[in-house]
Scaffold this motif. Structure first.
Motif, short mmCIF file in Angstrom:
data_model
loop_
_atom_site.label_atom_id
_atom_site.label_comp_id
_atom_site.label_asym_id
_atom_site.label_seq_id
_atom_site.Cartn_x
_atom_site.Cartn_y
_atom_site.Cartn_z
N ALA A 9 -51.22 -44.90 24.45
CA ALA A 9 -51.74 -45.41 25.66
C ALA A 9 -50.60 -46.23 26.57
O ALA A 9 -50.55 -46.05 27.85
CB ALA A 9 -52.78 -46.72 25.40
N SER A 10 -49.58 -46.67 25.83
CA SER A 10 -48.21 -47.19 26.44
C SER A 10 -47.60 -46.24 27.22
O SER A 10 -46.93 -46.34 28.34
CB SER A 10 -47.51 -47.90 25.56
N LEU A 11 -47.42 -44.97 26.62
CA LEU A 11 -46.77 -44.05 27.14
C LEU A 11 -47.51 -43.64 28.43
O LEU A 11 -46.67 -43.11 29.29
CB LEU A 11 -46.48 -42.97 26.15
N THR A 12 -48.79 -43.18 28.29
CA THR A 12 -49.82 -42.98 29.46
C THR A 12 -49.36 -43.85 30.51
O THR A 12 -49.23 -43.17 31.75
CB THR A 12 -50.85 -42.95 28.86
N ILE A 16 -47.67 -42.80 34.56
CA ILE A 16 -48.43 -43.11 35.51
C ILE A 16 -47.34 -43.75 36.40
O ILE A 16 -47.47 -43.45 37.67
CB ILE A 16 -49.75 -43.82 35.42
N ILE A 17 -46.86 -45.02 35.90
CA ILE A 17 -45.96 -45.66 36.88
C ILE A 17 -44.57 -44.88 37.30
O ILE A 17 -44.16 -44.96 38.43
CB ILE A 17 -45.32 -46.96 36.18
N ILE A 18 -44.15 -43.96 36.32
CA ILE A 18 -43.06 -43.28 36.71
C ILE A 18 -43.41 -42.47 37.86
O ILE A 18 -42.64 -42.02 39.04
CB ILE A 18 -42.45 -42.62 35.38
N ASN A 19 -44.58 -41.77 37.76
CA ASN A 19 -45.11 -40.79 38.63
C ASN A 19 -45.32 -41.35 40.26
O ASN A 19 -44.98 -41.03 41.32
CB ASN A 19 -46.21 -40.22 38.51
N VAL A 20 -45.65 -42.64 40.02
CA VAL A 20 -45.87 -43.32 41.10
C VAL A 20 -44.60 -43.76 41.93
O VAL A 20 -44.55 -43.70 43.18
CB VAL A 20 -46.92 -44.57 41.15
N MET A 21 -43.74 -44.20 41.25
CA MET A 21 -42.40 -44.54 41.49
C MET A 21 -41.49 -43.49 42.11
O MET A 21 -40.77 -43.53 43.00
CB MET A 21 -41.65 -45.32 40.53
N ALA A 22 -41.97 -42.19 41.56
CA ALA A 22 -41.26 -40.93 42.08
C ALA A 22 -41.65 -40.95 43.50
O ALA A 22 -41.04 -40.37 44.40
CB ALA A 22 -41.51 -39.74 41.14
N ILE A 23 -42.91 -41.06 43.75
CA ILE A 23 -43.63 -40.96 44.91
C ILE A 23 -42.83 -41.94 46.19
O ILE A 23 -42.33 -41.71 47.17
CB ILE A 23 -45.02 -41.21 45.31
N ILE A 114 -55.31 -41.28 41.32
CA ILE A 114 -55.09 -40.08 40.83
C ILE A 114 -54.41 -39.85 39.71
O ILE A 114 -55.10 -39.01 38.55
CB ILE A 114 -54.62 -39.37 42.11
N PHE A 115 -53.18 -40.26 39.29
CA PHE A 115 -52.49 -40.06 38.04
C PHE A 115 -53.27 -40.77 36.78
O PHE A 115 -53.33 -40.04 35.91
CB PHE A 115 -50.94 -40.71 38.46
N SER A 116 -53.75 -41.84 37.23
CA SER A 116 -54.60 -42.38 36.06
C SER A 116 -55.91 -41.66 35.65
O SER A 116 -56.01 -41.27 34.27
CB SER A 116 -55.21 -43.83 36.49
N ILE A 117 -56.55 -40.96 36.37
CA ILE A 117 -57.51 -40.05 36.26
C ILE A 117 -57.05 -38.83 35.58
O ILE A 117 -57.67 -38.36 34.50
CB ILE A 117 -58.48 -39.59 37.22
N PHE A 118 -55.79 -38.19 36.04
CA PHE A 118 -55.41 -37.11 35.34
C PHE A 118 -54.88 -37.49 34.00
O PHE A 118 -55.15 -36.89 33.08
CB PHE A 118 -54.26 -36.66 36.19
#
Length: 120
Positions: A9-12, A16-23, A114-118
């Protein structure tokens, strides 16, 4: 009390945070006060769906992984998906605002959902 589930869960949540920060990096935004608030909200939304599904999975009475995830998705999947759709719908309204802060906040929240659902 399941360390493997907690680590996953922590990795997930981290992904999500990494993907949002990449945006944020892709859009070349500077990390100001608005972006800082967006990241904090992002963390809150990222935790929500992941932890609910992980908790329900752990507390399931079934013994096999397939049955546990099936029960979790059957009982929580509809609520999580409905909540994500309404949250995205509420954020779409922010795109008509004149202030850039609201536009950025909408992107933060929608990307996080979106990333959370994915990932969930």
């Amino acid at each position: 009390m399941n360390i493997i589930q907690a680590v996953l869960a922590s990795l997930t949540i981290g992904l999500i945070i990494i993907n949002v920060m990449a945006i944020v990096a892709y859009m070349k935004w500077e990390l100001g006060s608005g972006e800082s608030v967006g990241v904090v909200v992002c963390v809150g939304f990222a935790v929500d769906y992941v932890v609910h599904l992980a908790s329900h999975y752990i507390h399931s009475k079934h013994h096999t992984r397939f049955d546990r995830i099936r029960e979790s998705l059957r009982e929580l999947g509809g609520s999580i998906l409905s909540g994500s759709i309404t949250t995205i719908g509420a954020c779409i309204v922010l795109f008509i605002c004149v202030l850039v802060l609201f536009h950025k906040f909408a992107i933060f929240v929608i990307a996080t959902i979106i990333f959370s659902i994915f990932y969930s």
